[in-house]
Write a protein that holds these residues in place. Structure first.
Motif, PDB file in Angstrom:
ATOM      1  N   ASP A 273       7.645  31.670 -44.099  1.00  0.00           N
ATOM      2  CA  ASP A 273       8.362  30.552 -43.468  1.00  0.00           C
ATOM      3  C   ASP A 273       8.181  29.241 -44.230  1.00  0.00           C
ATOM      4  O   ASP A 273       8.439  28.166 -43.692  1.00  0.00           O
ATOM      5  CB  ASP A 273       7.869  30.363 -42.027  1.00  0.00           C
ATOM      6  CG  ASP A 273       8.180  31.566 -41.152  1.00  0.00           C
ATOM      7  OD1 ASP A 273       9.144  32.289 -41.455  1.00  0.00           O
ATOM      8  OD2 ASP A 273       7.443  31.777 -40.166  1.00  0.00           O
ATOM      9  N   ARG A 274       7.725  29.313 -45.482  1.00  0.00           N
ATOM     10  CA  ARG A 274       7.372  28.092 -46.214  1.00  0.00           C
ATOM     11  C   ARG A 274       8.569  27.153 -46.384  1.00  0.00           C
ATOM     12  O   ARG A 274       8.393  25.934 -46.388  1.00  0.00           O
ATOM     13  CB  ARG A 274       6.767  28.436 -47.568  1.00  0.00           C
ATOM     14  CG  ARG A 274       7.635  29.267 -48.481  1.00  0.00           C
ATOM     15  CD  ARG A 274       6.897  29.624 -49.775  1.00  0.00           C
ATOM     16  NE  ARG A 274       7.677  30.511 -50.632  1.00  0.00           N
ATOM     17  CZ  ARG A 274       7.716  31.831 -50.514  1.00  0.00           C
ATOM     18  NH1 ARG A 274       6.998  32.412 -49.565  1.00  0.00           N
ATOM     19  NH2 ARG A 274       8.447  32.564 -51.324  1.00  0.00           N
ATOM     20  N   ARG A 275       9.772  27.700 -46.529  1.00  0.00           N
ATOM     21  CA  ARG A 275      10.931  26.823 -46.718  1.00  0.00           C
ATOM     22  C   ARG A 275      11.191  25.972 -45.482  1.00  0.00           C
ATOM     23  O   ARG A 275      11.503  24.782 -45.582  1.00  0.00           O
ATOM     24  CB  ARG A 275      12.163  27.654 -47.071  1.00  0.00           C
ATOM     25  CG  ARG A 275      12.104  28.264 -48.461  1.00  0.00           C
ATOM     26  CD  ARG A 275      13.436  28.891 -48.833  1.00  0.00           C
ATOM     27  NE  ARG A 275      13.407  29.439 -50.179  1.00  0.00           N
ATOM     28  CZ  ARG A 275      14.450  30.030 -50.762  1.00  0.00           C
ATOM     29  NH1 ARG A 275      15.606  30.151 -50.103  1.00  0.00           N
ATOM     30  NH2 ARG A 275      14.344  30.500 -51.993  1.00  0.00           N
ATOM     31  N   ASP A 276      11.072  26.591 -44.314  1.00  0.00           N
ATOM     32  CA  ASP A 276      11.271  25.833 -43.072  1.00  0.00           C
ATOM     33  C   ASP A 276      10.170  24.783 -42.905  1.00  0.00           C
ATOM     34  O   ASP A 276      10.438  23.657 -42.462  1.00  0.00           O
ATOM     35  CB  ASP A 276      11.264  26.777 -41.870  1.00  0.00           C
ATOM     36  CG  ASP A 276      12.487  27.688 -41.849  1.00  0.00           C
ATOM     37  OD1 ASP A 276      13.499  27.319 -42.471  1.00  0.00           O
ATOM     38  OD2 ASP A 276      12.411  28.764 -41.233  1.00  0.00           O
TER      39      ASP A 276
ATOM     40  N   GLY B  43      10.473  22.065 -45.610  1.00  0.00           N
ATOM     41  CA  GLY B  43      11.729  21.341 -45.455  1.00  0.00           C
ATOM     42  C   GLY B  43      11.791  20.478 -44.212  1.00  0.00           C
ATOM     43  O   GLY B  43      12.805  19.811 -43.964  1.00  0.00           O
TER      44      GLY B  43
ATOM     45  N   CYS C 154       0.293  20.583 -47.265  1.00  0.00           N
ATOM     46  CA  CYS C 154       1.278  21.653 -47.080  1.00  0.00           C
ATOM     47  C   CYS C 154       0.590  22.998 -46.891  1.00  0.00           C
ATOM     48  O   CYS C 154       1.053  23.847 -46.110  1.00  0.00           O
ATOM     49  CB  CYS C 154       2.223  21.703 -48.279  1.00  0.00           C
ATOM     50  SG  CYS C 154       3.286  20.242 -48.449  1.00  0.00           S
TER      51      CYS C 154
ATOM     52  N   CYS D  69       0.933  25.732 -43.746  1.00  0.00           N
ATOM     53  CA  CYS D  69       1.286  27.147 -43.918  1.00  0.00           C
ATOM     54  C   CYS D  69       0.205  28.068 -43.363  1.00  0.00           C
ATOM     55  O   CYS D  69       0.507  29.191 -42.952  1.00  0.00           O
ATOM     56  CB  CYS D  69       1.524  27.437 -45.399  1.00  0.00           C
ATOM     57  SG  CYS D  69       3.068  26.713 -46.036  1.00  0.00           S
TER      58      CYS D  69
END
Length: 370
Positions: free
Chosen positions: A11-14, A17, A78, A82
């Protein structure tokens, strides 16, 4: 470890972002741009006495070193997000808080044991530093660790006895470090906790008060000078050179107003009347990164408070007050506090989004007390 946590989270993009991450990333990018831009301007002789030119090799490295602190801490920030959010969100969330609380408490226990055994580096005064570079770093560590424990317990509703023990140990370390701002900030934390904790209980007040009294009684037996040193330290309030605005280099903001719009960057302090760093996070943000950089951070903080909840954000107030007279923005512990509040913001937004969707509710609510 942070890079690994980011790389392995599907889910790193969500997560990365999210507007909060983007705002903080924008600030870090601006920091790097300002520091490098001021290096080029200084090397070209713009706004400086040409007698300091040409720059030494170390001068060229300074802006990159300062920028590297922000980049490292942003990656760390970040990575924490995560670790605390991913597939099986409720289980991941609970596991993260348990790990964080146990690790922070273990760290405080280790530091307190070292202090009790008299281990650590020598310091030129009666203040204790253990293996930190100076006593203010020890005091700041104790403050941030106590804040992490209390905020973590409030968000997870787990491990209250461990949290109280950890707070008492943090108070003990603060007393040894004799950081005036740090000790006062640590003492303020229980009042925020009692107002904002999961439940209001007279037992909690008695426990904290008894624990605080016990730690000083034990400390007095271990070191006959702890109360004497506390009295001596606070008796000197207002008499030391760094107890004034000029002593903290706040006057640089007034003396060099040309940097207020976009910032002077960090490092290359030979440009100013004194080589002293501004001993204030807020002063550093305003002078080094100008109104533009300070505005980005202000928007980030305002948005974070709105999403994570005002009561939860109150825990950071003692840390913020400490940073009026110290610059703790390069400490990863402060970025960890930002990450903790951001995790709560993400959880709250996700819970509200699920509540608005028709059908069975998903188990995304905060864990129940155990």
């Amino acid at each position: 470890a942070a890079v690994l946590a980011i790389a392995t989270n599907p889910d790193r993009r969500d997560i990365l972002g999210h507007p909060l991450c983007l705002l903080l990333g924008l600030f870090v990018a601006y920091v790097a741009i300002v520091n490098v831009a001021n290096l080029f301007l200084t090397s070209a002789g713009v706004g400086v006495d040409r007698a300091v030119l040409p720059l030494r090799r170390g001068d060229y490295m300074e802006p990159f070193v300062y920028s590297a602190f922000y980049v490292f801490n942003y990656v760390y920030f970040c990575g924490v997000l995560c670790l605390g959010r991913g597939p099986g969100e409720t289980e991941t969330y609970e596991r993260f808080w348990r790990l964080l609380l146990y690790a922070t408490a273990a760290s405080l226990m280790l530091q307190a044991a070292l202090a009790t055994l008299g281990l650590g580096k020598d310091y030129r005064t009666y203040r204790t530093i253990l293996f930190f570079n100076n006593p203010n770093q020890l005091g700041y560590y104790a403050l941030c660790a106590a804040t992490i424990m209390m905020l973590g317990h409030t968000l997870s509703r787990r491990l209250l006895p461990l949290t109280l023990i950890a707070y008492v140990l943090a108070l003990y370390l603060s007393a040894l470090a004799l950081s005036k701002a740090g000790l006062l900030a640590v003492l303020a934390l229980p009042f925020i906790y009692l107002i904002n904790g999961p439940t209001r209980s007279a037992t909690r007040i008695i426990t904290i008060a008894a624990g605080a009294a016990l730690v000083f009684v034990v400390a007095d037996q271990v070191s006959d000078s702890i109360f004497t040193n506390l009295e001596k330290r606070f008796a000197s309030f207002g008499e030391q050179g760094d107890d004034t605005l000029a002593g903290r280099a706040y006057d640089r903001i007034v003396n060099y107003p040309q940097y207020l719009a976009f910032g002077a960057g960090e490092g290359l302090r030979f440009r100013f009347d004194r080589a002293l760093e501004i001993h204030s996070l807020f002063g550093t943000l305003l002078f080094s990164y100008g109104v533009v950089g300070a505005s980005i951070i202000a928007v980030f903080v305002a948005r974070l408070v709105a999403l994570a909840g005002f009561g939860n954000a109150l825990y950071v107030v003692p840390v913020a007050l400490y940073n009026l007279t110290h610059n703790g923005i390069r400490s990863p512990l402060m970025w960890l506090l930002f990450a903790m509040l951001t995790l709560e913001a993400l959880r709250s937004m996700r819970t509200r989004a699920v509540a608005d969707v028709p059908g069975p509710a998903l188990p995304l609510d905060r864990p129940q007390p155990s």
